[in-house]
Design a protein around this motif. Structure first.
Motif, PDB file in Angstrom:
ATOM      1  N   PRO A  54       0.652  -1.295  -0.046  1.00  0.00           N
ATOM      2  CA  PRO A  54       0.201  -0.204  -0.035  1.00  0.00           C
ATOM      3  C   PRO A  54       0.900   1.378   0.193  1.00  0.00           C
ATOM      4  N   PRO A  55       0.263   2.353  -0.843  1.00  0.00           N
ATOM      5  CA  PRO A  55       1.281   3.584  -0.450  1.00  0.00           C
ATOM      6  C   PRO A  55       1.339   4.131   0.728  1.00  0.00           C
ATOM      7  N   GLY A  56       2.476   4.519   1.014  1.00  0.00           N
ATOM      8  CA  GLY A  56       2.740   5.108   2.275  1.00  0.00           C
ATOM      9  C   GLY A  56       3.188   3.990   3.598  1.00  0.00           C
ATOM     10  N   SER A  57       3.152   2.623   3.034  1.00  0.00           N
ATOM     11  CA  SER A  57       3.700   1.585   4.083  1.00  0.00           C
ATOM     12  C   SER A  57       5.008   1.141   4.118  1.00  0.00           C
ATOM     13  N   ASP A  58       5.827   2.125   3.559  1.00  0.00           N
ATOM     14  CA  ASP A  58       7.174   1.758   3.641  1.00  0.00           C
ATOM     15  C   ASP A  58       7.672   0.343   3.045  1.00  0.00           C
ATOM     16  N   GLU A  59       7.015   0.239   1.971  1.00  0.00           N
ATOM     17  CA  GLU A  59       7.446  -1.218   1.015  1.00  0.00           C
ATOM     18  C   GLU A  59       7.006  -2.277   2.137  1.00  0.00           C
ATOM     19  N   VAL A  60       6.025  -2.471   2.813  1.00  0.00           N
ATOM     20  CA  VAL A  60       5.884  -3.312   3.858  1.00  0.00           C
ATOM     21  C   VAL A  60       5.870  -4.646   3.189  1.00  0.00           C
ATOM     22  N   LEU A  61       5.269  -5.079   2.220  1.00  0.00           N
ATOM     23  CA  LEU A  61       5.456  -6.343   1.727  1.00  0.00           C
ATOM     24  C   LEU A  61       6.782  -6.775   1.252  1.00  0.00           C
ATOM     25  N   LEU A  62       7.649  -5.930   1.050  1.00  0.00           N
ATOM     26  CA  LEU A  62       9.184  -6.069   0.583  1.00  0.00           C
ATOM     27  C   LEU A  62      10.308  -6.444   1.913  1.00  0.00           C
ATOM     28  N   LYS A  63       9.642  -5.652   3.004  1.00  0.00           N
ATOM     29  CA  LYS A  63      10.621  -5.793   3.652  1.00  0.00           C
ATOM     30  C   LYS A  63      10.581  -6.975   4.969  1.00  0.00           C
ATOM     31  N   GLN A  64      11.601  -7.344   5.432  1.00  0.00           N
ATOM     32  CA  GLN A  64      11.958  -8.559   6.253  1.00  0.00           C
ATOM     33  C   GLN A  64      10.948  -8.030   7.478  1.00  0.00           C
ATOM     34  N   LYS A  65      11.262  -6.686   7.994  1.00  0.00           N
ATOM     35  CA  LYS A  65      10.890  -6.386   9.441  1.00  0.00           C
ATOM     36  C   LYS A  65       9.653  -5.668   9.138  1.00  0.00           C
ATOM     37  N   GLU A  77      -2.133   0.093  11.777  1.00  0.00           N
ATOM     38  CA  GLU A  77      -1.705  -0.284  10.302  1.00  0.00           C
ATOM     39  C   GLU A  77      -0.245  -0.918  10.439  1.00  0.00           C
ATOM     40  N   PHE A  78       0.295  -1.588   9.495  1.00  0.00           N
ATOM     41  CA  PHE A  78       1.453  -2.195   9.448  1.00  0.00           C
ATOM     42  C   PHE A  78       2.483  -1.609   8.370  1.00  0.00           C
ATOM     43  N   VAL A  79       3.601  -1.085   8.730  1.00  0.00           N
ATOM     44  CA  VAL A  79       4.713  -0.696   7.684  1.00  0.00           C
ATOM     45  C   VAL A  79       5.865  -1.356   7.994  1.00  0.00           C
ATOM     46  N   GLY A  80       6.804  -1.259   6.750  1.00  0.00           N
ATOM     47  CA  GLY A  80       8.033  -1.966   6.580  1.00  0.00           C
ATOM     48  C   GLY A  80       9.009  -0.967   7.610  1.00  0.00           C
ATOM     49  N   SER A  81       9.929  -2.070   7.891  1.00  0.00           N
ATOM     50  CA  SER A  81      11.017  -1.365   8.895  1.00  0.00           C
ATOM     51  C   SER A  81      12.484  -1.795   8.550  1.00  0.00           C
TER      52      SER A  81
END
Length: 219
Positions: A54-65, A77-81
Protein backbone atom coordinates in the motif's frame (compact mmCIF):
# COMPACT_ATOMS: atom_id res chain seq x y z
CA UNK A 1 12.31 6.45 -11.57
CA UNK A 2 9.98 4.87 -9.02
CA UNK A 3 11.25 2.20 -6.67
CA UNK A 4 9.22 -0.58 -8.35
CA UNK A 5 10.59 0.23 -11.79
CA UNK A 6 14.09 0.31 -10.34
CA UNK A 7 13.70 -3.24 -8.96
CA UNK A 8 12.12 -4.44 -12.19
CA UNK A 9 14.93 -2.91 -14.25
CA UNK A 10 17.48 -4.57 -11.98
CA UNK A 11 15.71 -7.91 -12.55
CA UNK A 12 15.87 -7.44 -16.31
CA UNK A 13 19.54 -6.41 -16.24
CA UNK A 14 20.49 -9.35 -14.00
CA UNK A 15 18.94 -11.82 -16.41
CA UNK A 16 20.44 -10.09 -19.44
CA UNK A 17 23.91 -10.15 -17.84
CA UNK A 18 23.37 -13.78 -16.84
CA UNK A 19 22.74 -14.64 -20.48
CA UNK A 20 25.86 -12.74 -21.56
CA UNK A 21 27.84 -14.75 -19.00
CA UNK A 22 26.33 -17.97 -20.32
CA UNK A 23 27.35 -17.11 -23.89
CA UNK A 24 30.91 -16.26 -22.76
CA UNK A 25 31.19 -19.80 -21.39
CA UNK A 26 34.32 -19.49 -19.22
CA UNK A 27 34.20 -21.19 -15.78
CA UNK A 28 34.10 -17.86 -13.95
CA UNK A 29 31.41 -16.45 -16.23
CA UNK A 30 29.35 -19.63 -15.86
CA UNK A 31 29.22 -19.18 -12.09
CA UNK A 32 28.37 -15.52 -12.61
CA UNK A 33 25.55 -16.60 -14.93
CA UNK A 34 24.06 -18.84 -12.25
CA UNK A 35 24.08 -16.03 -9.72
CA UNK A 36 22.66 -13.43 -12.08
CA UNK A 37 19.86 -15.58 -13.50
CA UNK A 38 18.73 -16.64 -10.03
CA UNK A 39 18.96 -13.12 -8.65
CA UNK A 40 16.98 -11.78 -11.60
CA UNK A 41 14.11 -14.19 -10.95
CA UNK A 42 13.95 -13.23 -7.26
CA UNK A 43 13.94 -9.55 -8.18
CA UNK A 44 10.97 -10.15 -10.48
CA UNK A 45 9.05 -11.64 -7.56
CA UNK A 46 10.07 -8.75 -5.32
CA UNK A 47 8.86 -6.22 -7.86
CA UNK A 48 5.37 -7.72 -7.53
CA UNK A 49 5.51 -7.50 -3.72
CA UNK A 50 6.49 -3.86 -3.99
CA UNK A 51 3.66 -3.22 -6.43
CA UNK A 52 1.18 -4.74 -3.97
CA UNK A 53 2.48 -2.76 -0.97
CA UNK A 54 0.00 0.00 0.00
CA UNK A 55 1.10 3.61 -0.58
CA UNK A 56 2.80 5.07 2.49
CA UNK A 57 3.52 1.64 3.99
CA UNK A 58 7.30 1.92 3.59
CA UNK A 59 7.30 -1.06 1.21
CA UNK A 60 5.75 -3.27 3.85
CA UNK A 61 5.47 -6.42 1.75
CA UNK A 62 9.06 -6.13 0.57
CA UNK A 63 10.70 -5.62 3.96
CA UNK A 64 11.82 -8.42 6.27
CA UNK A 65 10.76 -6.47 9.35
CA UNK A 66 7.24 -5.20 9.78
CA UNK A 67 6.09 -2.98 12.64
CA UNK A 68 2.67 -1.77 13.75
CA UNK A 69 1.73 1.88 14.14
CA UNK A 70 -1.38 4.02 14.54
CA UNK A 71 -2.38 6.19 11.63
CA UNK A 72 -3.72 9.74 11.94
CA UNK A 73 -7.24 8.41 12.55
CA UNK A 74 -6.20 6.09 15.35
CA UNK A 75 -6.38 2.94 13.22
CA UNK A 76 -3.77 0.23 13.42
CA UNK A 77 -1.63 -0.28 10.32
CA UNK A 78 1.56 -2.15 9.48
CA UNK A 79 4.59 -0.66 7.78
CA UNK A 80 7.99 -1.83 6.64
CA UNK A 81 11.01 -1.34 8.87
CA UNK A 82 14.73 -1.31 8.10
CA UNK A 83 16.54 -1.87 4.84
CA UNK A 84 16.64 -5.68 4.60
CA UNK A 85 14.25 -7.18 2.07
CA UNK A 86 12.56 -10.57 2.11
CA UNK A 87 14.29 -13.83 1.18
CA UNK A 88 12.78 -16.63 -0.91
CA UNK A 89 10.73 -18.31 1.82
CA UNK A 90 9.21 -15.01 2.91
CA UNK A 91 8.55 -14.09 -0.71
CA UNK A 92 6.72 -17.38 -1.15
CA UNK A 93 4.65 -16.95 2.02
CA UNK A 94 3.56 -13.43 1.16
CA UNK A 95 2.79 -13.95 -2.51
CA UNK A 96 0.89 -17.15 -1.73
CA UNK A 97 -1.16 -15.40 0.94
CA UNK A 98 -2.02 -12.69 -1.58
CA UNK A 99 -3.14 -15.22 -4.18
CA UNK A 100 -0.31 -14.49 -6.62
CA UNK A 101 0.16 -17.46 -8.94
CA UNK A 102 3.78 -18.65 -9.05
CA UNK A 103 5.25 -22.00 -10.13
CA UNK A 104 6.93 -22.56 -6.79
CA UNK A 105 8.18 -26.07 -7.59
CA UNK A 106 10.11 -24.69 -10.55
CA UNK A 107 11.41 -21.76 -8.45
CA UNK A 108 12.53 -24.15 -5.71
CA UNK A 109 14.29 -26.42 -8.20
CA UNK A 110 16.01 -23.41 -9.73
CA UNK A 111 17.20 -22.36 -6.27
CA UNK A 112 18.36 -25.88 -5.45
CA UNK A 113 20.30 -26.11 -8.69
CA UNK A 114 21.80 -22.69 -8.07
CA UNK A 115 22.91 -23.75 -4.56
CA UNK A 116 24.36 -27.04 -5.82
CA UNK A 117 26.29 -25.36 -8.62
CA UNK A 118 27.48 -22.60 -6.31
CA UNK A 119 28.74 -24.87 -3.53
CA UNK A 120 29.38 -28.40 -4.80
CA UNK A 121 30.72 -28.27 -8.34
CA UNK A 122 34.17 -27.08 -9.35
CA UNK A 123 33.03 -26.47 -12.91
CA UNK A 124 29.57 -25.84 -14.33
CA UNK A 125 28.77 -27.81 -17.48
CA UNK A 126 27.11 -26.32 -20.54
CA UNK A 127 24.35 -28.88 -20.11
CA UNK A 128 23.64 -27.84 -16.51
CA UNK A 129 23.47 -24.20 -17.53
CA UNK A 130 21.09 -24.93 -20.40
CA UNK A 131 18.76 -26.65 -17.94
CA UNK A 132 18.88 -23.77 -15.50
CA UNK A 133 18.30 -21.18 -18.23
CA UNK A 134 15.39 -23.24 -19.60
CA UNK A 135 13.70 -23.06 -16.19
CA UNK A 136 14.36 -19.31 -16.07
CA UNK A 137 12.59 -18.84 -19.40
CA UNK A 138 9.45 -20.66 -18.24
CA UNK A 139 9.33 -18.81 -14.91
CA UNK A 140 9.95 -15.42 -16.50
CA UNK A 141 7.52 -15.95 -19.38
CA UNK A 142 4.58 -16.94 -17.19
CA UNK A 143 5.15 -14.55 -14.29
CA UNK A 144 5.86 -11.53 -16.48
CA UNK A 145 2.78 -11.98 -18.63
CA UNK A 146 0.36 -13.09 -15.92
CA UNK A 147 1.36 -11.07 -12.88
CA UNK A 148 3.26 -8.07 -14.22
CA UNK A 149 1.02 -7.68 -17.28
CA UNK A 150 4.04 -7.15 -19.52
CA UNK A 151 5.22 -8.73 -22.76
CA UNK A 152 8.38 -10.64 -21.75
CA UNK A 153 9.98 -10.17 -25.17
CA UNK A 154 9.48 -6.43 -24.91
CA UNK A 155 10.58 -6.27 -21.28
CA UNK A 156 13.79 -8.27 -21.68
CA UNK A 157 14.59 -7.22 -25.23
CA UNK A 158 14.64 -9.17 -28.47
CA UNK A 159 18.25 -10.36 -28.15
CA UNK A 160 17.93 -11.72 -24.61
CA UNK A 161 14.54 -13.31 -25.25
CA UNK A 162 15.70 -15.00 -28.46
CA UNK A 163 18.72 -16.36 -26.59
CA UNK A 164 16.48 -17.83 -23.90
CA UNK A 165 14.24 -19.42 -26.53
CA UNK A 166 17.18 -20.84 -28.47
CA UNK A 167 18.69 -22.26 -25.29
CA UNK A 168 15.42 -23.96 -24.35
CA UNK A 169 15.06 -25.51 -27.80
CA UNK A 170 18.53 -27.05 -27.51
CA UNK A 171 17.89 -28.22 -23.94
CA UNK A 172 14.52 -29.77 -24.82
CA UNK A 173 16.05 -31.73 -27.72
CA UNK A 174 18.89 -33.05 -25.54
CA UNK A 175 16.49 -33.82 -22.70
CA UNK A 176 14.19 -35.79 -25.01
CA UNK A 177 17.12 -37.91 -26.23
CA UNK A 178 18.23 -38.65 -22.66
CA UNK A 179 14.73 -39.57 -21.51
CA UNK A 180 14.29 -41.90 -24.46
CA UNK A 181 17.48 -43.76 -23.53
CA UNK A 182 16.59 -43.91 -19.85
CA UNK A 183 13.12 -45.27 -20.58
CA UNK A 184 14.63 -48.08 -22.63
CA UNK A 185 16.32 -49.46 -19.50
CA UNK A 186 14.68 -52.35 -17.66
CA UNK A 187 14.47 -50.79 -14.22
CA UNK A 188 13.66 -52.90 -11.19
CA UNK A 189 10.88 -50.51 -10.09
CA UNK A 190 8.82 -47.64 -11.44
CA UNK A 191 9.98 -45.47 -8.54
CA UNK A 192 13.64 -45.96 -9.42
CA UNK A 193 12.94 -45.21 -13.07
CA UNK A 194 11.13 -41.99 -12.20
CA UNK A 195 13.86 -40.86 -9.81
CA UNK A 196 16.61 -41.41 -12.37
CA UNK A 197 14.84 -39.31 -14.99
CA UNK A 198 15.29 -36.14 -12.93
CA UNK A 199 18.51 -37.00 -11.11
CA UNK A 200 21.34 -34.47 -11.64
CA UNK A 201 24.81 -35.65 -12.60
CA UNK A 202 27.05 -35.85 -9.54
CA UNK A 203 29.97 -34.33 -11.46
CA UNK A 204 28.47 -31.40 -13.36
CA UNK A 205 24.90 -30.86 -12.05
CA UNK A 206 23.29 -31.47 -15.46
CA UNK A 207 19.97 -33.29 -15.76
CA UNK A 208 21.11 -34.60 -19.14
CA UNK A 209 22.54 -38.06 -18.77
CA UNK A 210 21.85 -41.45 -20.29
CA UNK A 211 22.87 -45.09 -19.66
CA UNK A 212 25.86 -46.50 -21.50
CA UNK A 213 23.95 -49.74 -22.08
CA UNK A 214 20.13 -49.36 -22.05
CA UNK A 215 19.71 -53.12 -22.57
CA UNK A 216 21.03 -53.93 -19.09
CA UNK A 217 18.69 -54.55 -16.17
CA UNK A 218 19.44 -52.11 -13.38
CA UNK A 219 18.38 -52.27 -9.73
Amino acid sequence: MCRRMSILNNAVMSIQVGLEDLIAGTPARMLSSVRNLHAGVLLLLKSRLLELSPPGSDEVLLKQKIKPRMDGSGHLEFVGSGKKTVELEEIKQRLTALGVDVEWKRIERLTQERNNIEHYYAQVSDEAMRGLAADVLLIVRDFTARELKRDPRELFGEAAWDQLLKNKEVFDAERAACLSALRAVKWSSAGLAAACEDYPCSDCAARLWYPADPSRELD
